[in-house]
Design an enzyme around this catalytic site. Structure first.
Site, short mmCIF file in Angstrom:
data_model
loop_
_atom_site.label_atom_id
_atom_site.label_comp_id
_atom_site.label_asym_id
_atom_site.label_seq_id
_atom_site.Cartn_x
_atom_site.Cartn_y
_atom_site.Cartn_z
N SER A 149 35.39 -39.77 -39.60
CA SER A 149 36.41 -40.13 -38.25
C SER A 149 36.53 -38.72 -37.49
CB SER A 149 37.84 -40.75 -38.66
OG SER A 149 38.45 -40.94 -37.62
N GLU A 243 34.62 -51.87 -35.10
CA GLU A 243 35.50 -50.85 -34.86
C GLU A 243 35.50 -50.10 -33.44
OE1 GLU A 243 35.16 -46.93 -36.48
OE2 GLU A 243 33.12 -47.49 -37.59
N HIS A 273 37.14 -49.36 -40.18
CA HIS A 273 36.71 -47.98 -39.91
C HIS A 273 36.82 -46.74 -40.96
CE1 HIS A 273 37.09 -43.99 -37.52
NE2 HIS A 273 38.04 -43.72 -38.04
#
Length: 308
Positions: A149, A243, A273
């Site tokens: 991320s 996502e 995610h």
């Protein structure tokens, strides 16, 4: 799709997504993930856990090593969390598992976070640790950057900043659902809004604003998808087809290939995610094995490079 992933999707949608429909609450988010991480077991006995305190003289933030007994390579890992939450503790199980699958030692970096420390603090911390590893004599060809991320975006930013500063680059970069566009302009921010089990789309621009503090979201050190990727090492990217950050990965992959960078994009269906960080999922363990194989492969020529 495993039973575990079906249950995880339901839980995330109920507790995480439905519980975050209001404005971003930094304190609540930090408390929630820290409380969850308190329940994690310690690293397996075969993984050595070594905390590393901050070193102000060298400009180093705290970090920790997770290592097998005889590591063959090094991974420099940056945790996710929107640049404002998560920690060494929340990602310790992932780093320990990756250390085992890659037969590596993993340095997990506790970079400074927003809103207390906005951009460029995280990038400065990432580059400082890379300089330190190089100063210790570690062969860059035996290193892979990794992150999930925001940490995936930070791994890319560290590559770009290192190139700007004339530093050697590692052998590759391993990216789990990288947040590579803090302008949040990817089309899947809208088209996957209902499918995503974790995020309400309004939260990402709010998190970006905490980190940017008025800085341009188009700066490649903030949003690497807008940067010149020429000359970067091989990328291995994982993303879910369901996502909202999917288009960050697809645009990054396409641009890398267009600019001569070898890149592999692995897409999974109906997974949340950054699922590779969720070790209770069989899919996570499978893809961390693939990740370990990637790290092993791209660093395979390191001994020859050292000898040269």
């Amino acid at each position: 799709m495993s039973v575990q992933s079906i249950i995880t999707n339901l839980v995330l949608r109920w507790q995480f997504k439905n519980g975050s429909k209001g404005p971003l609450n930094v304190g609540a988010a930090r408390h929630k993930v820290d409380k969850l991480a308190d329940r994690y077991p310690p690293p397996p006995k075969e993984i050595k856990h070594t905390p590393v305190p901050a070193n102000a003289a060298k400009g180093l933030c705290p970090a920790e090593w997770l290592s097998v007994a005889q590591p063959q390579r090094t991974v420099l890992y940056f945790h996710g969390g929107g640049y404002f939450f998560c920690s060494l503790k929340t990602h310790r199980p992932t780093c320990a598992y990756l250390a085992r699958t890659a037969q590596a030692r993993v340095l997990s970096v506790d970079y400074r976070m927003a809103p207390e420390n906005p951009f460029p603090a995280a990038v400065d911390d990432a580059v400082a640790w890379w300089k330190e590893l190089l100063a210790q004599g570690i062969n860059p060809a035996n290193v892979v950057f990794a992150g999930d991320s925001a940490g995936g975006g930070l791994a890319l930013a560290c590559l770009l900043a290192s190139r700007q500063q004339g530093l050697p680059l590692p052998a590759g970069a391993l990216l789990f659902s990288p947040w590579a566009d803090l302008s949040c302009s990817g089309e899947t921010m809208k088209t996957k809004a209902k499918d995503d089990v974790m995020f309400n789309p309004h939260l990402l621009p709010e998190a970006a604003a905490l980190y940017l503090k008025g800085h341009s979201a188009k700066d490649p050190l903030v949003s690497p998808v807008f940067g010149d990727l020429t000359g970067l090492p091989e990328l291995f990217i994982f993303a879910s087809e369901h996502e909202i950050l999917l288009s960050d990965s697809t645009r990054l992959h396409d641009k890398a290939r267009q600019q001569g960078v070898k890149s592999t994009l692995t897409l999974r269906q109906r997974l949340p995610h950054v699922w590779p960080t969720m070790l209770m999922l069989p899919e996570a363990r499978q893809d961390l094995k693939l990740s370990g194989d990637f790290v092993t492969r791209v660093t395979a020529a390191a001994p020859q490079a050292r000898a040269a």
